[in-house]
Design a protein around this motif. Sequence first.
Motif, PDB file in Angstrom:
ATOM      1  N   VAL A  30       0.848  -1.193   0.000  1.00  0.00           N
ATOM      2  CA  VAL A  30       0.000   0.000   0.000  1.00  0.00           C
ATOM      3  C   VAL A  30       0.881   1.239   0.000  1.00  0.00           C
ATOM      4  N   ALA A  31       0.459   2.234  -0.767  1.00  0.00           N
ATOM      5  CA  ALA A  31       1.086   3.557  -0.738  1.00  0.00           C
ATOM      6  C   ALA A  31       0.078   4.529  -0.140  1.00  0.00           C
ATOM      7  N   ILE A  32       0.540   5.268   0.854  1.00  0.00           N
ATOM      8  CA  ILE A  32      -0.240   6.386   1.390  1.00  0.00           C
ATOM      9  C   ILE A  32       0.421   7.653   0.875  1.00  0.00           C
ATOM     10  N   ALA A  88      -5.312  12.732   2.385  1.00  0.00           N
ATOM     11  CA  ALA A  88      -4.688  11.446   2.064  1.00  0.00           C
ATOM     12  C   ALA A  88      -5.322  10.820   0.830  1.00  0.00           C
ATOM     13  N   GLN A  89      -4.490  10.098   0.109  1.00  0.00           N
ATOM     14  CA  GLN A  89      -4.937   9.210  -0.955  1.00  0.00           C
ATOM     15  C   GLN A  89      -4.248   7.875  -0.693  1.00  0.00           C
ATOM     16  N   VAL A 129      -9.271  11.400   0.645  1.00  0.00           N
ATOM     17  CA  VAL A 129     -10.031  12.067  -0.418  1.00  0.00           C
ATOM     18  C   VAL A 129     -10.092  11.240  -1.698  1.00  0.00           C
ATOM     19  N   ALA A 130      -9.252  10.223  -1.811  1.00  0.00           N
ATOM     20  CA  ALA A 130      -9.291   9.333  -2.971  1.00  0.00           C
ATOM     21  C   ALA A 130      -8.613   8.028  -2.604  1.00  0.00           C
ATOM     22  N   GLU A 131      -9.081   6.955  -3.229  1.00  0.00           N
ATOM     23  CA  GLU A 131      -8.445   5.665  -3.018  1.00  0.00           C
ATOM     24  C   GLU A 131      -8.717   4.767  -4.222  1.00  0.00           C
ATOM     25  N   HIS A 132      -7.795   3.859  -4.455  1.00  0.00           N
ATOM     26  CA  HIS A 132      -7.942   2.815  -5.472  1.00  0.00           C
ATOM     27  C   HIS A 132      -7.282   1.590  -4.863  1.00  0.00           C
TER      28      HIS A 132
END
Length: 166
Positions: A30-32, A88-89, A129-132
Amino acid sequence: MGAAECYLGMGEFQFANRPLRLRTLLGSCVAIVLWHPERSMGGMCHYMLPSRQQAPGMPPDGRYGDEAMMLFDQAIARYRSQATDYRAQVFGGGNMFPRQQTEGSTLDIGRRNIDTARRLLAERGIPIVAEHLGGYGHRKLVFDVHSGKVWLLFQEENRPYPRRPQ
């Protein structure tokens, strides 16, 4: 003059307040990405596992989600900012070994990494605010620290076929 570029491998962390493009490639990792919109600064971590038993006095190791977040905490303090001022994304957490596990299996490292990221950010009051996240495949990620823009290329792999009853 263009922004400098930096590739983050597994366990690496980078934080800057200058033009910089951060790149990485994710599977179950995972990348934050954290970005401060008013000050045009932020960073990225690329962690492999949710946590470990950290020995007292050892510096944080970016290969582990909870310790990568400690690196963010240190950078936020160093730049005299507040965690709640960041956005954060979150990306990654792919299921890279779908045929080797069952529903709820502890082998699903991607799912555990996703849950860890969400928990760590919520504890600090940092909105996502965004995630994939999740799925079956790899992600190429680029984060422009100065603008806060993120580019993502998701290469989905074939989903596993359902197992036939024996």
